[in-house]
Enzyme design. Structure first.
Site, PDB file in Angstrom:
ATOM      1  N   ASP A  32       0.825  -1.205   0.000  1.00 13.35           N
ATOM      2  CA  ASP A  32       0.000   0.000   0.000  1.00 13.35           C
ATOM      3  C   ASP A  32       0.859   1.256   0.000  1.00 13.35           C
ATOM      4  OD1 ASP A  32      -2.408   1.397   2.403  1.00 13.35           O
ATOM      5  OD2 ASP A  32      -1.927   1.919   0.332  1.00 13.35           O
ATOM      6  N   ASP A 213      -1.576   5.598  -5.252  1.00 19.17           N
ATOM      7  CA  ASP A 213      -1.937   4.761  -4.104  1.00 19.17           C
ATOM      8  C   ASP A 213      -2.324   3.352  -4.527  1.00 19.17           C
ATOM      9  OD1 ASP A 213      -4.367   5.107  -1.341  1.00 19.17           O
ATOM     10  OD2 ASP A 213      -2.850   3.586  -1.829  1.00 19.17           O
TER      11      ASP A 213
END
Ligand SMILES: NCc1ccc(-c2ccco2)nc1
Length: 325
Positions: A32, A213
Site C-alpha cells: 500500500d 496509491d
C-alpha cells in the site's frame, strides 16, 4: 540487493496481494503506497477475527516493549496492536530487523477478506502510526542496501503483476518514463497531475493534487472531471445508495486520458468498468468516482494497472516515474 515479487489480484482487482516472509511464515500482504505501517494478522489476533488468515507468530521476533500501533483507512477499515522486530523478506530482499506490527484487533472488512493477511506500507515513514516512536517502512529499512533506492509497480487487469525493488526492468514498459516531483509533506507519494480528456476529446483543464496509491482500488477525481466523464455515459447516474456513479453493465465506457510529467496516459474504458453492484450483473459501479471529502485525488489501482510506475528516491527530492505498459 534487489528483487521481484508477484502482485496477485483479488476478485475484480479489488486489491493485489504479495507473498512476504515475516519471521518464519509466508503471508499474503497488500502493498500500500498510501500508508506506512507493516501490520499482520497474528497469533495475538482474537480467533473470532483471524479464522481463515495466515498468522505471524511473534515468538520468532523481539517484542518492542511498550510500543503500540492503531491505524484507520479512508474506507473505514482499521486495525491495532503491538510491535515486534523480525526478519522480513520480499522477493529475496531482506530487512533483518523490520518493525512488524502484530494485530490484536482488526475491523470487519479485514476479518472478512480471508485472502488478506495484512498490509505492507510503502508511503513515507513520517506517517507510520507506531507510538511512542514511528517505525521505518520496509522500503526505508532496505533502501540503503538496494542497488538503487527505488521500487516499481507493474499491476495488471485480472492477472499477476510485479513489484520490483532496487532496479528498473525496461522490459515492463514501452516508450520513455516521464517523471514528476513528489511533495512528501503529507507522507504520501503526492504530486500535481495535469490535464485530462474523456474519450476522443482533447486534453485540457487540470486534475491537480493527487497521490499514487496502490492500496486504493478506484480512481477518485475532482467532481468537475467526474461529471465530464459520466456525461459521456448515457445510462450513468449518481446513486447515493451505492455511494457513487453506476451505469448499465452493457454500456461501453469511454477511455480517460491524463497528462503526467508532459506525457498523456490512457486508461481504457474497459479498465474503468469496475464491477457489478449485485449478482444480477445489470448495474455496474464505475472505477472513476468523486474525491469529495478526501482533500486530494487518488490514482488507485484502476489507473495503476494501465501504467508502469517508478517510486524513486534516487535524488534529494523523491519523484514518480510513469510509463505506458
Ligand atoms: N488503502 C488502505 C487499505 C487497504 C486495504 C483495505 C482492506 C479492507 C479490507 C481488506 O482490505 N483497507 C484499506
Amino acid at each position: 540487493q534487489s528483487g521481484e515479487v508477484a502482485a496477485n489480484p483479488e476478485q475484480y482487482d479489488e486489491s493485489y496481494l504479495c507473498p512476504v516472509q515475516v519471521g518464519q511464515t509466508t503471508l499474503n500482504l497488500d502493498f500500500d503506497t498510501g500508508s506506512a505501517d507493516l501490520w499482520v494478522f497474528s497469533t495475538l489476533t482474537p480467533k473470532s477475527e483471524s479464522t481463515g488468515h495466515s498468522l505471524y507468530n511473534p515468538s520468532t521476533g523481539t517484542k518492542k516493549s511498550g510500543y503500540t500501533w492503531d491505524i484507520s483507512y479512508g474506507d473505514g477499515s482499521g486495525a491495532s496492536g503491538t510491535v515486534y522486530a523480525d526478519k522480513v523478506v520480499v522477493g529475496g530482499v531482506t530487512a533483518t530487523s523490520q518493525a512488524v506490527e502484530a494485530a490484536t484487533s482488526v475491523s470487519s472488512q479485514f476479518e472478512q477478506d480471508t485472502d488478506n493477511d495484512g498490509l505492507l506500507g510503502l508511503a513515507f515513514s513520517s506517517i507510520n502510526t507506531v507510538e511512542p516512536q514511528a517505525q521505518k517502512t520496509f522500503f526505508d529499512s532496505v533502501k540503503g542496501s538496494l542497488a538503487k533506492p527505488l521500487f516499481t509497480a507493474d499491476l495488471k487487469k485480472g492477472a499477476a503483476g510485479t513489484y520490483d525493488f532496487g532496479y528498473i526492468d525496461s522490459s515492463k514498459y514501452t516508450g520513455s518514463i516521464s517523471y514528476v516531483n513528489v511533495n512528501t509533506a503529507n507522507g504520501f507519494w503526492e504530486f500535481t497531475a495535469s490535464g485530462y480528456a474523456v474519450g476522443s476529446g482533447s486534453v485540457s483543464g487540470s486534475v491537480g493534487d493527487a497521490i499514487a496509491d496502490t492500496g486504493t482500488t478506484l480512481m477518485y477525481l475532482p467532481t468537475t472531471v467526474v461529471q465530464a466523464y459520466y456525461n459521456k455515459v448515457d445510462s450513468a447516474d449518481y446513486d447515493s445508495n451505492q455511494g457513487g456513479y453506476t451505469y448499465d453493465c452493457s454500456e461501453n465506457l469511454p477511455n480517460f486520458l491524463i497528462s503526467l510529467g508532459g506525457k498523456t496516459f490512457t486508461v481504457s474504458g474497459t479498465d474503468i468498468n469496475f464491477a457489478p453492484v449485485d449478482s444480477s450483473g445489470e448495474t455496474c459501479f464505475g472505477g472513476i468516482q468523486e474525491n469529495t471529502g478526501i482533500g486530494m485525488s487518488i490514482l488507485g489501482d484502476i489507473f495503476l494497472k494501465s501504467v508502469f510506475v517508478v517510486f524513486d528516491q534516487t535524488q534529494s527530492t523523491p519523484r514518480l516515474g510513469f510509463a505506458a505498459q
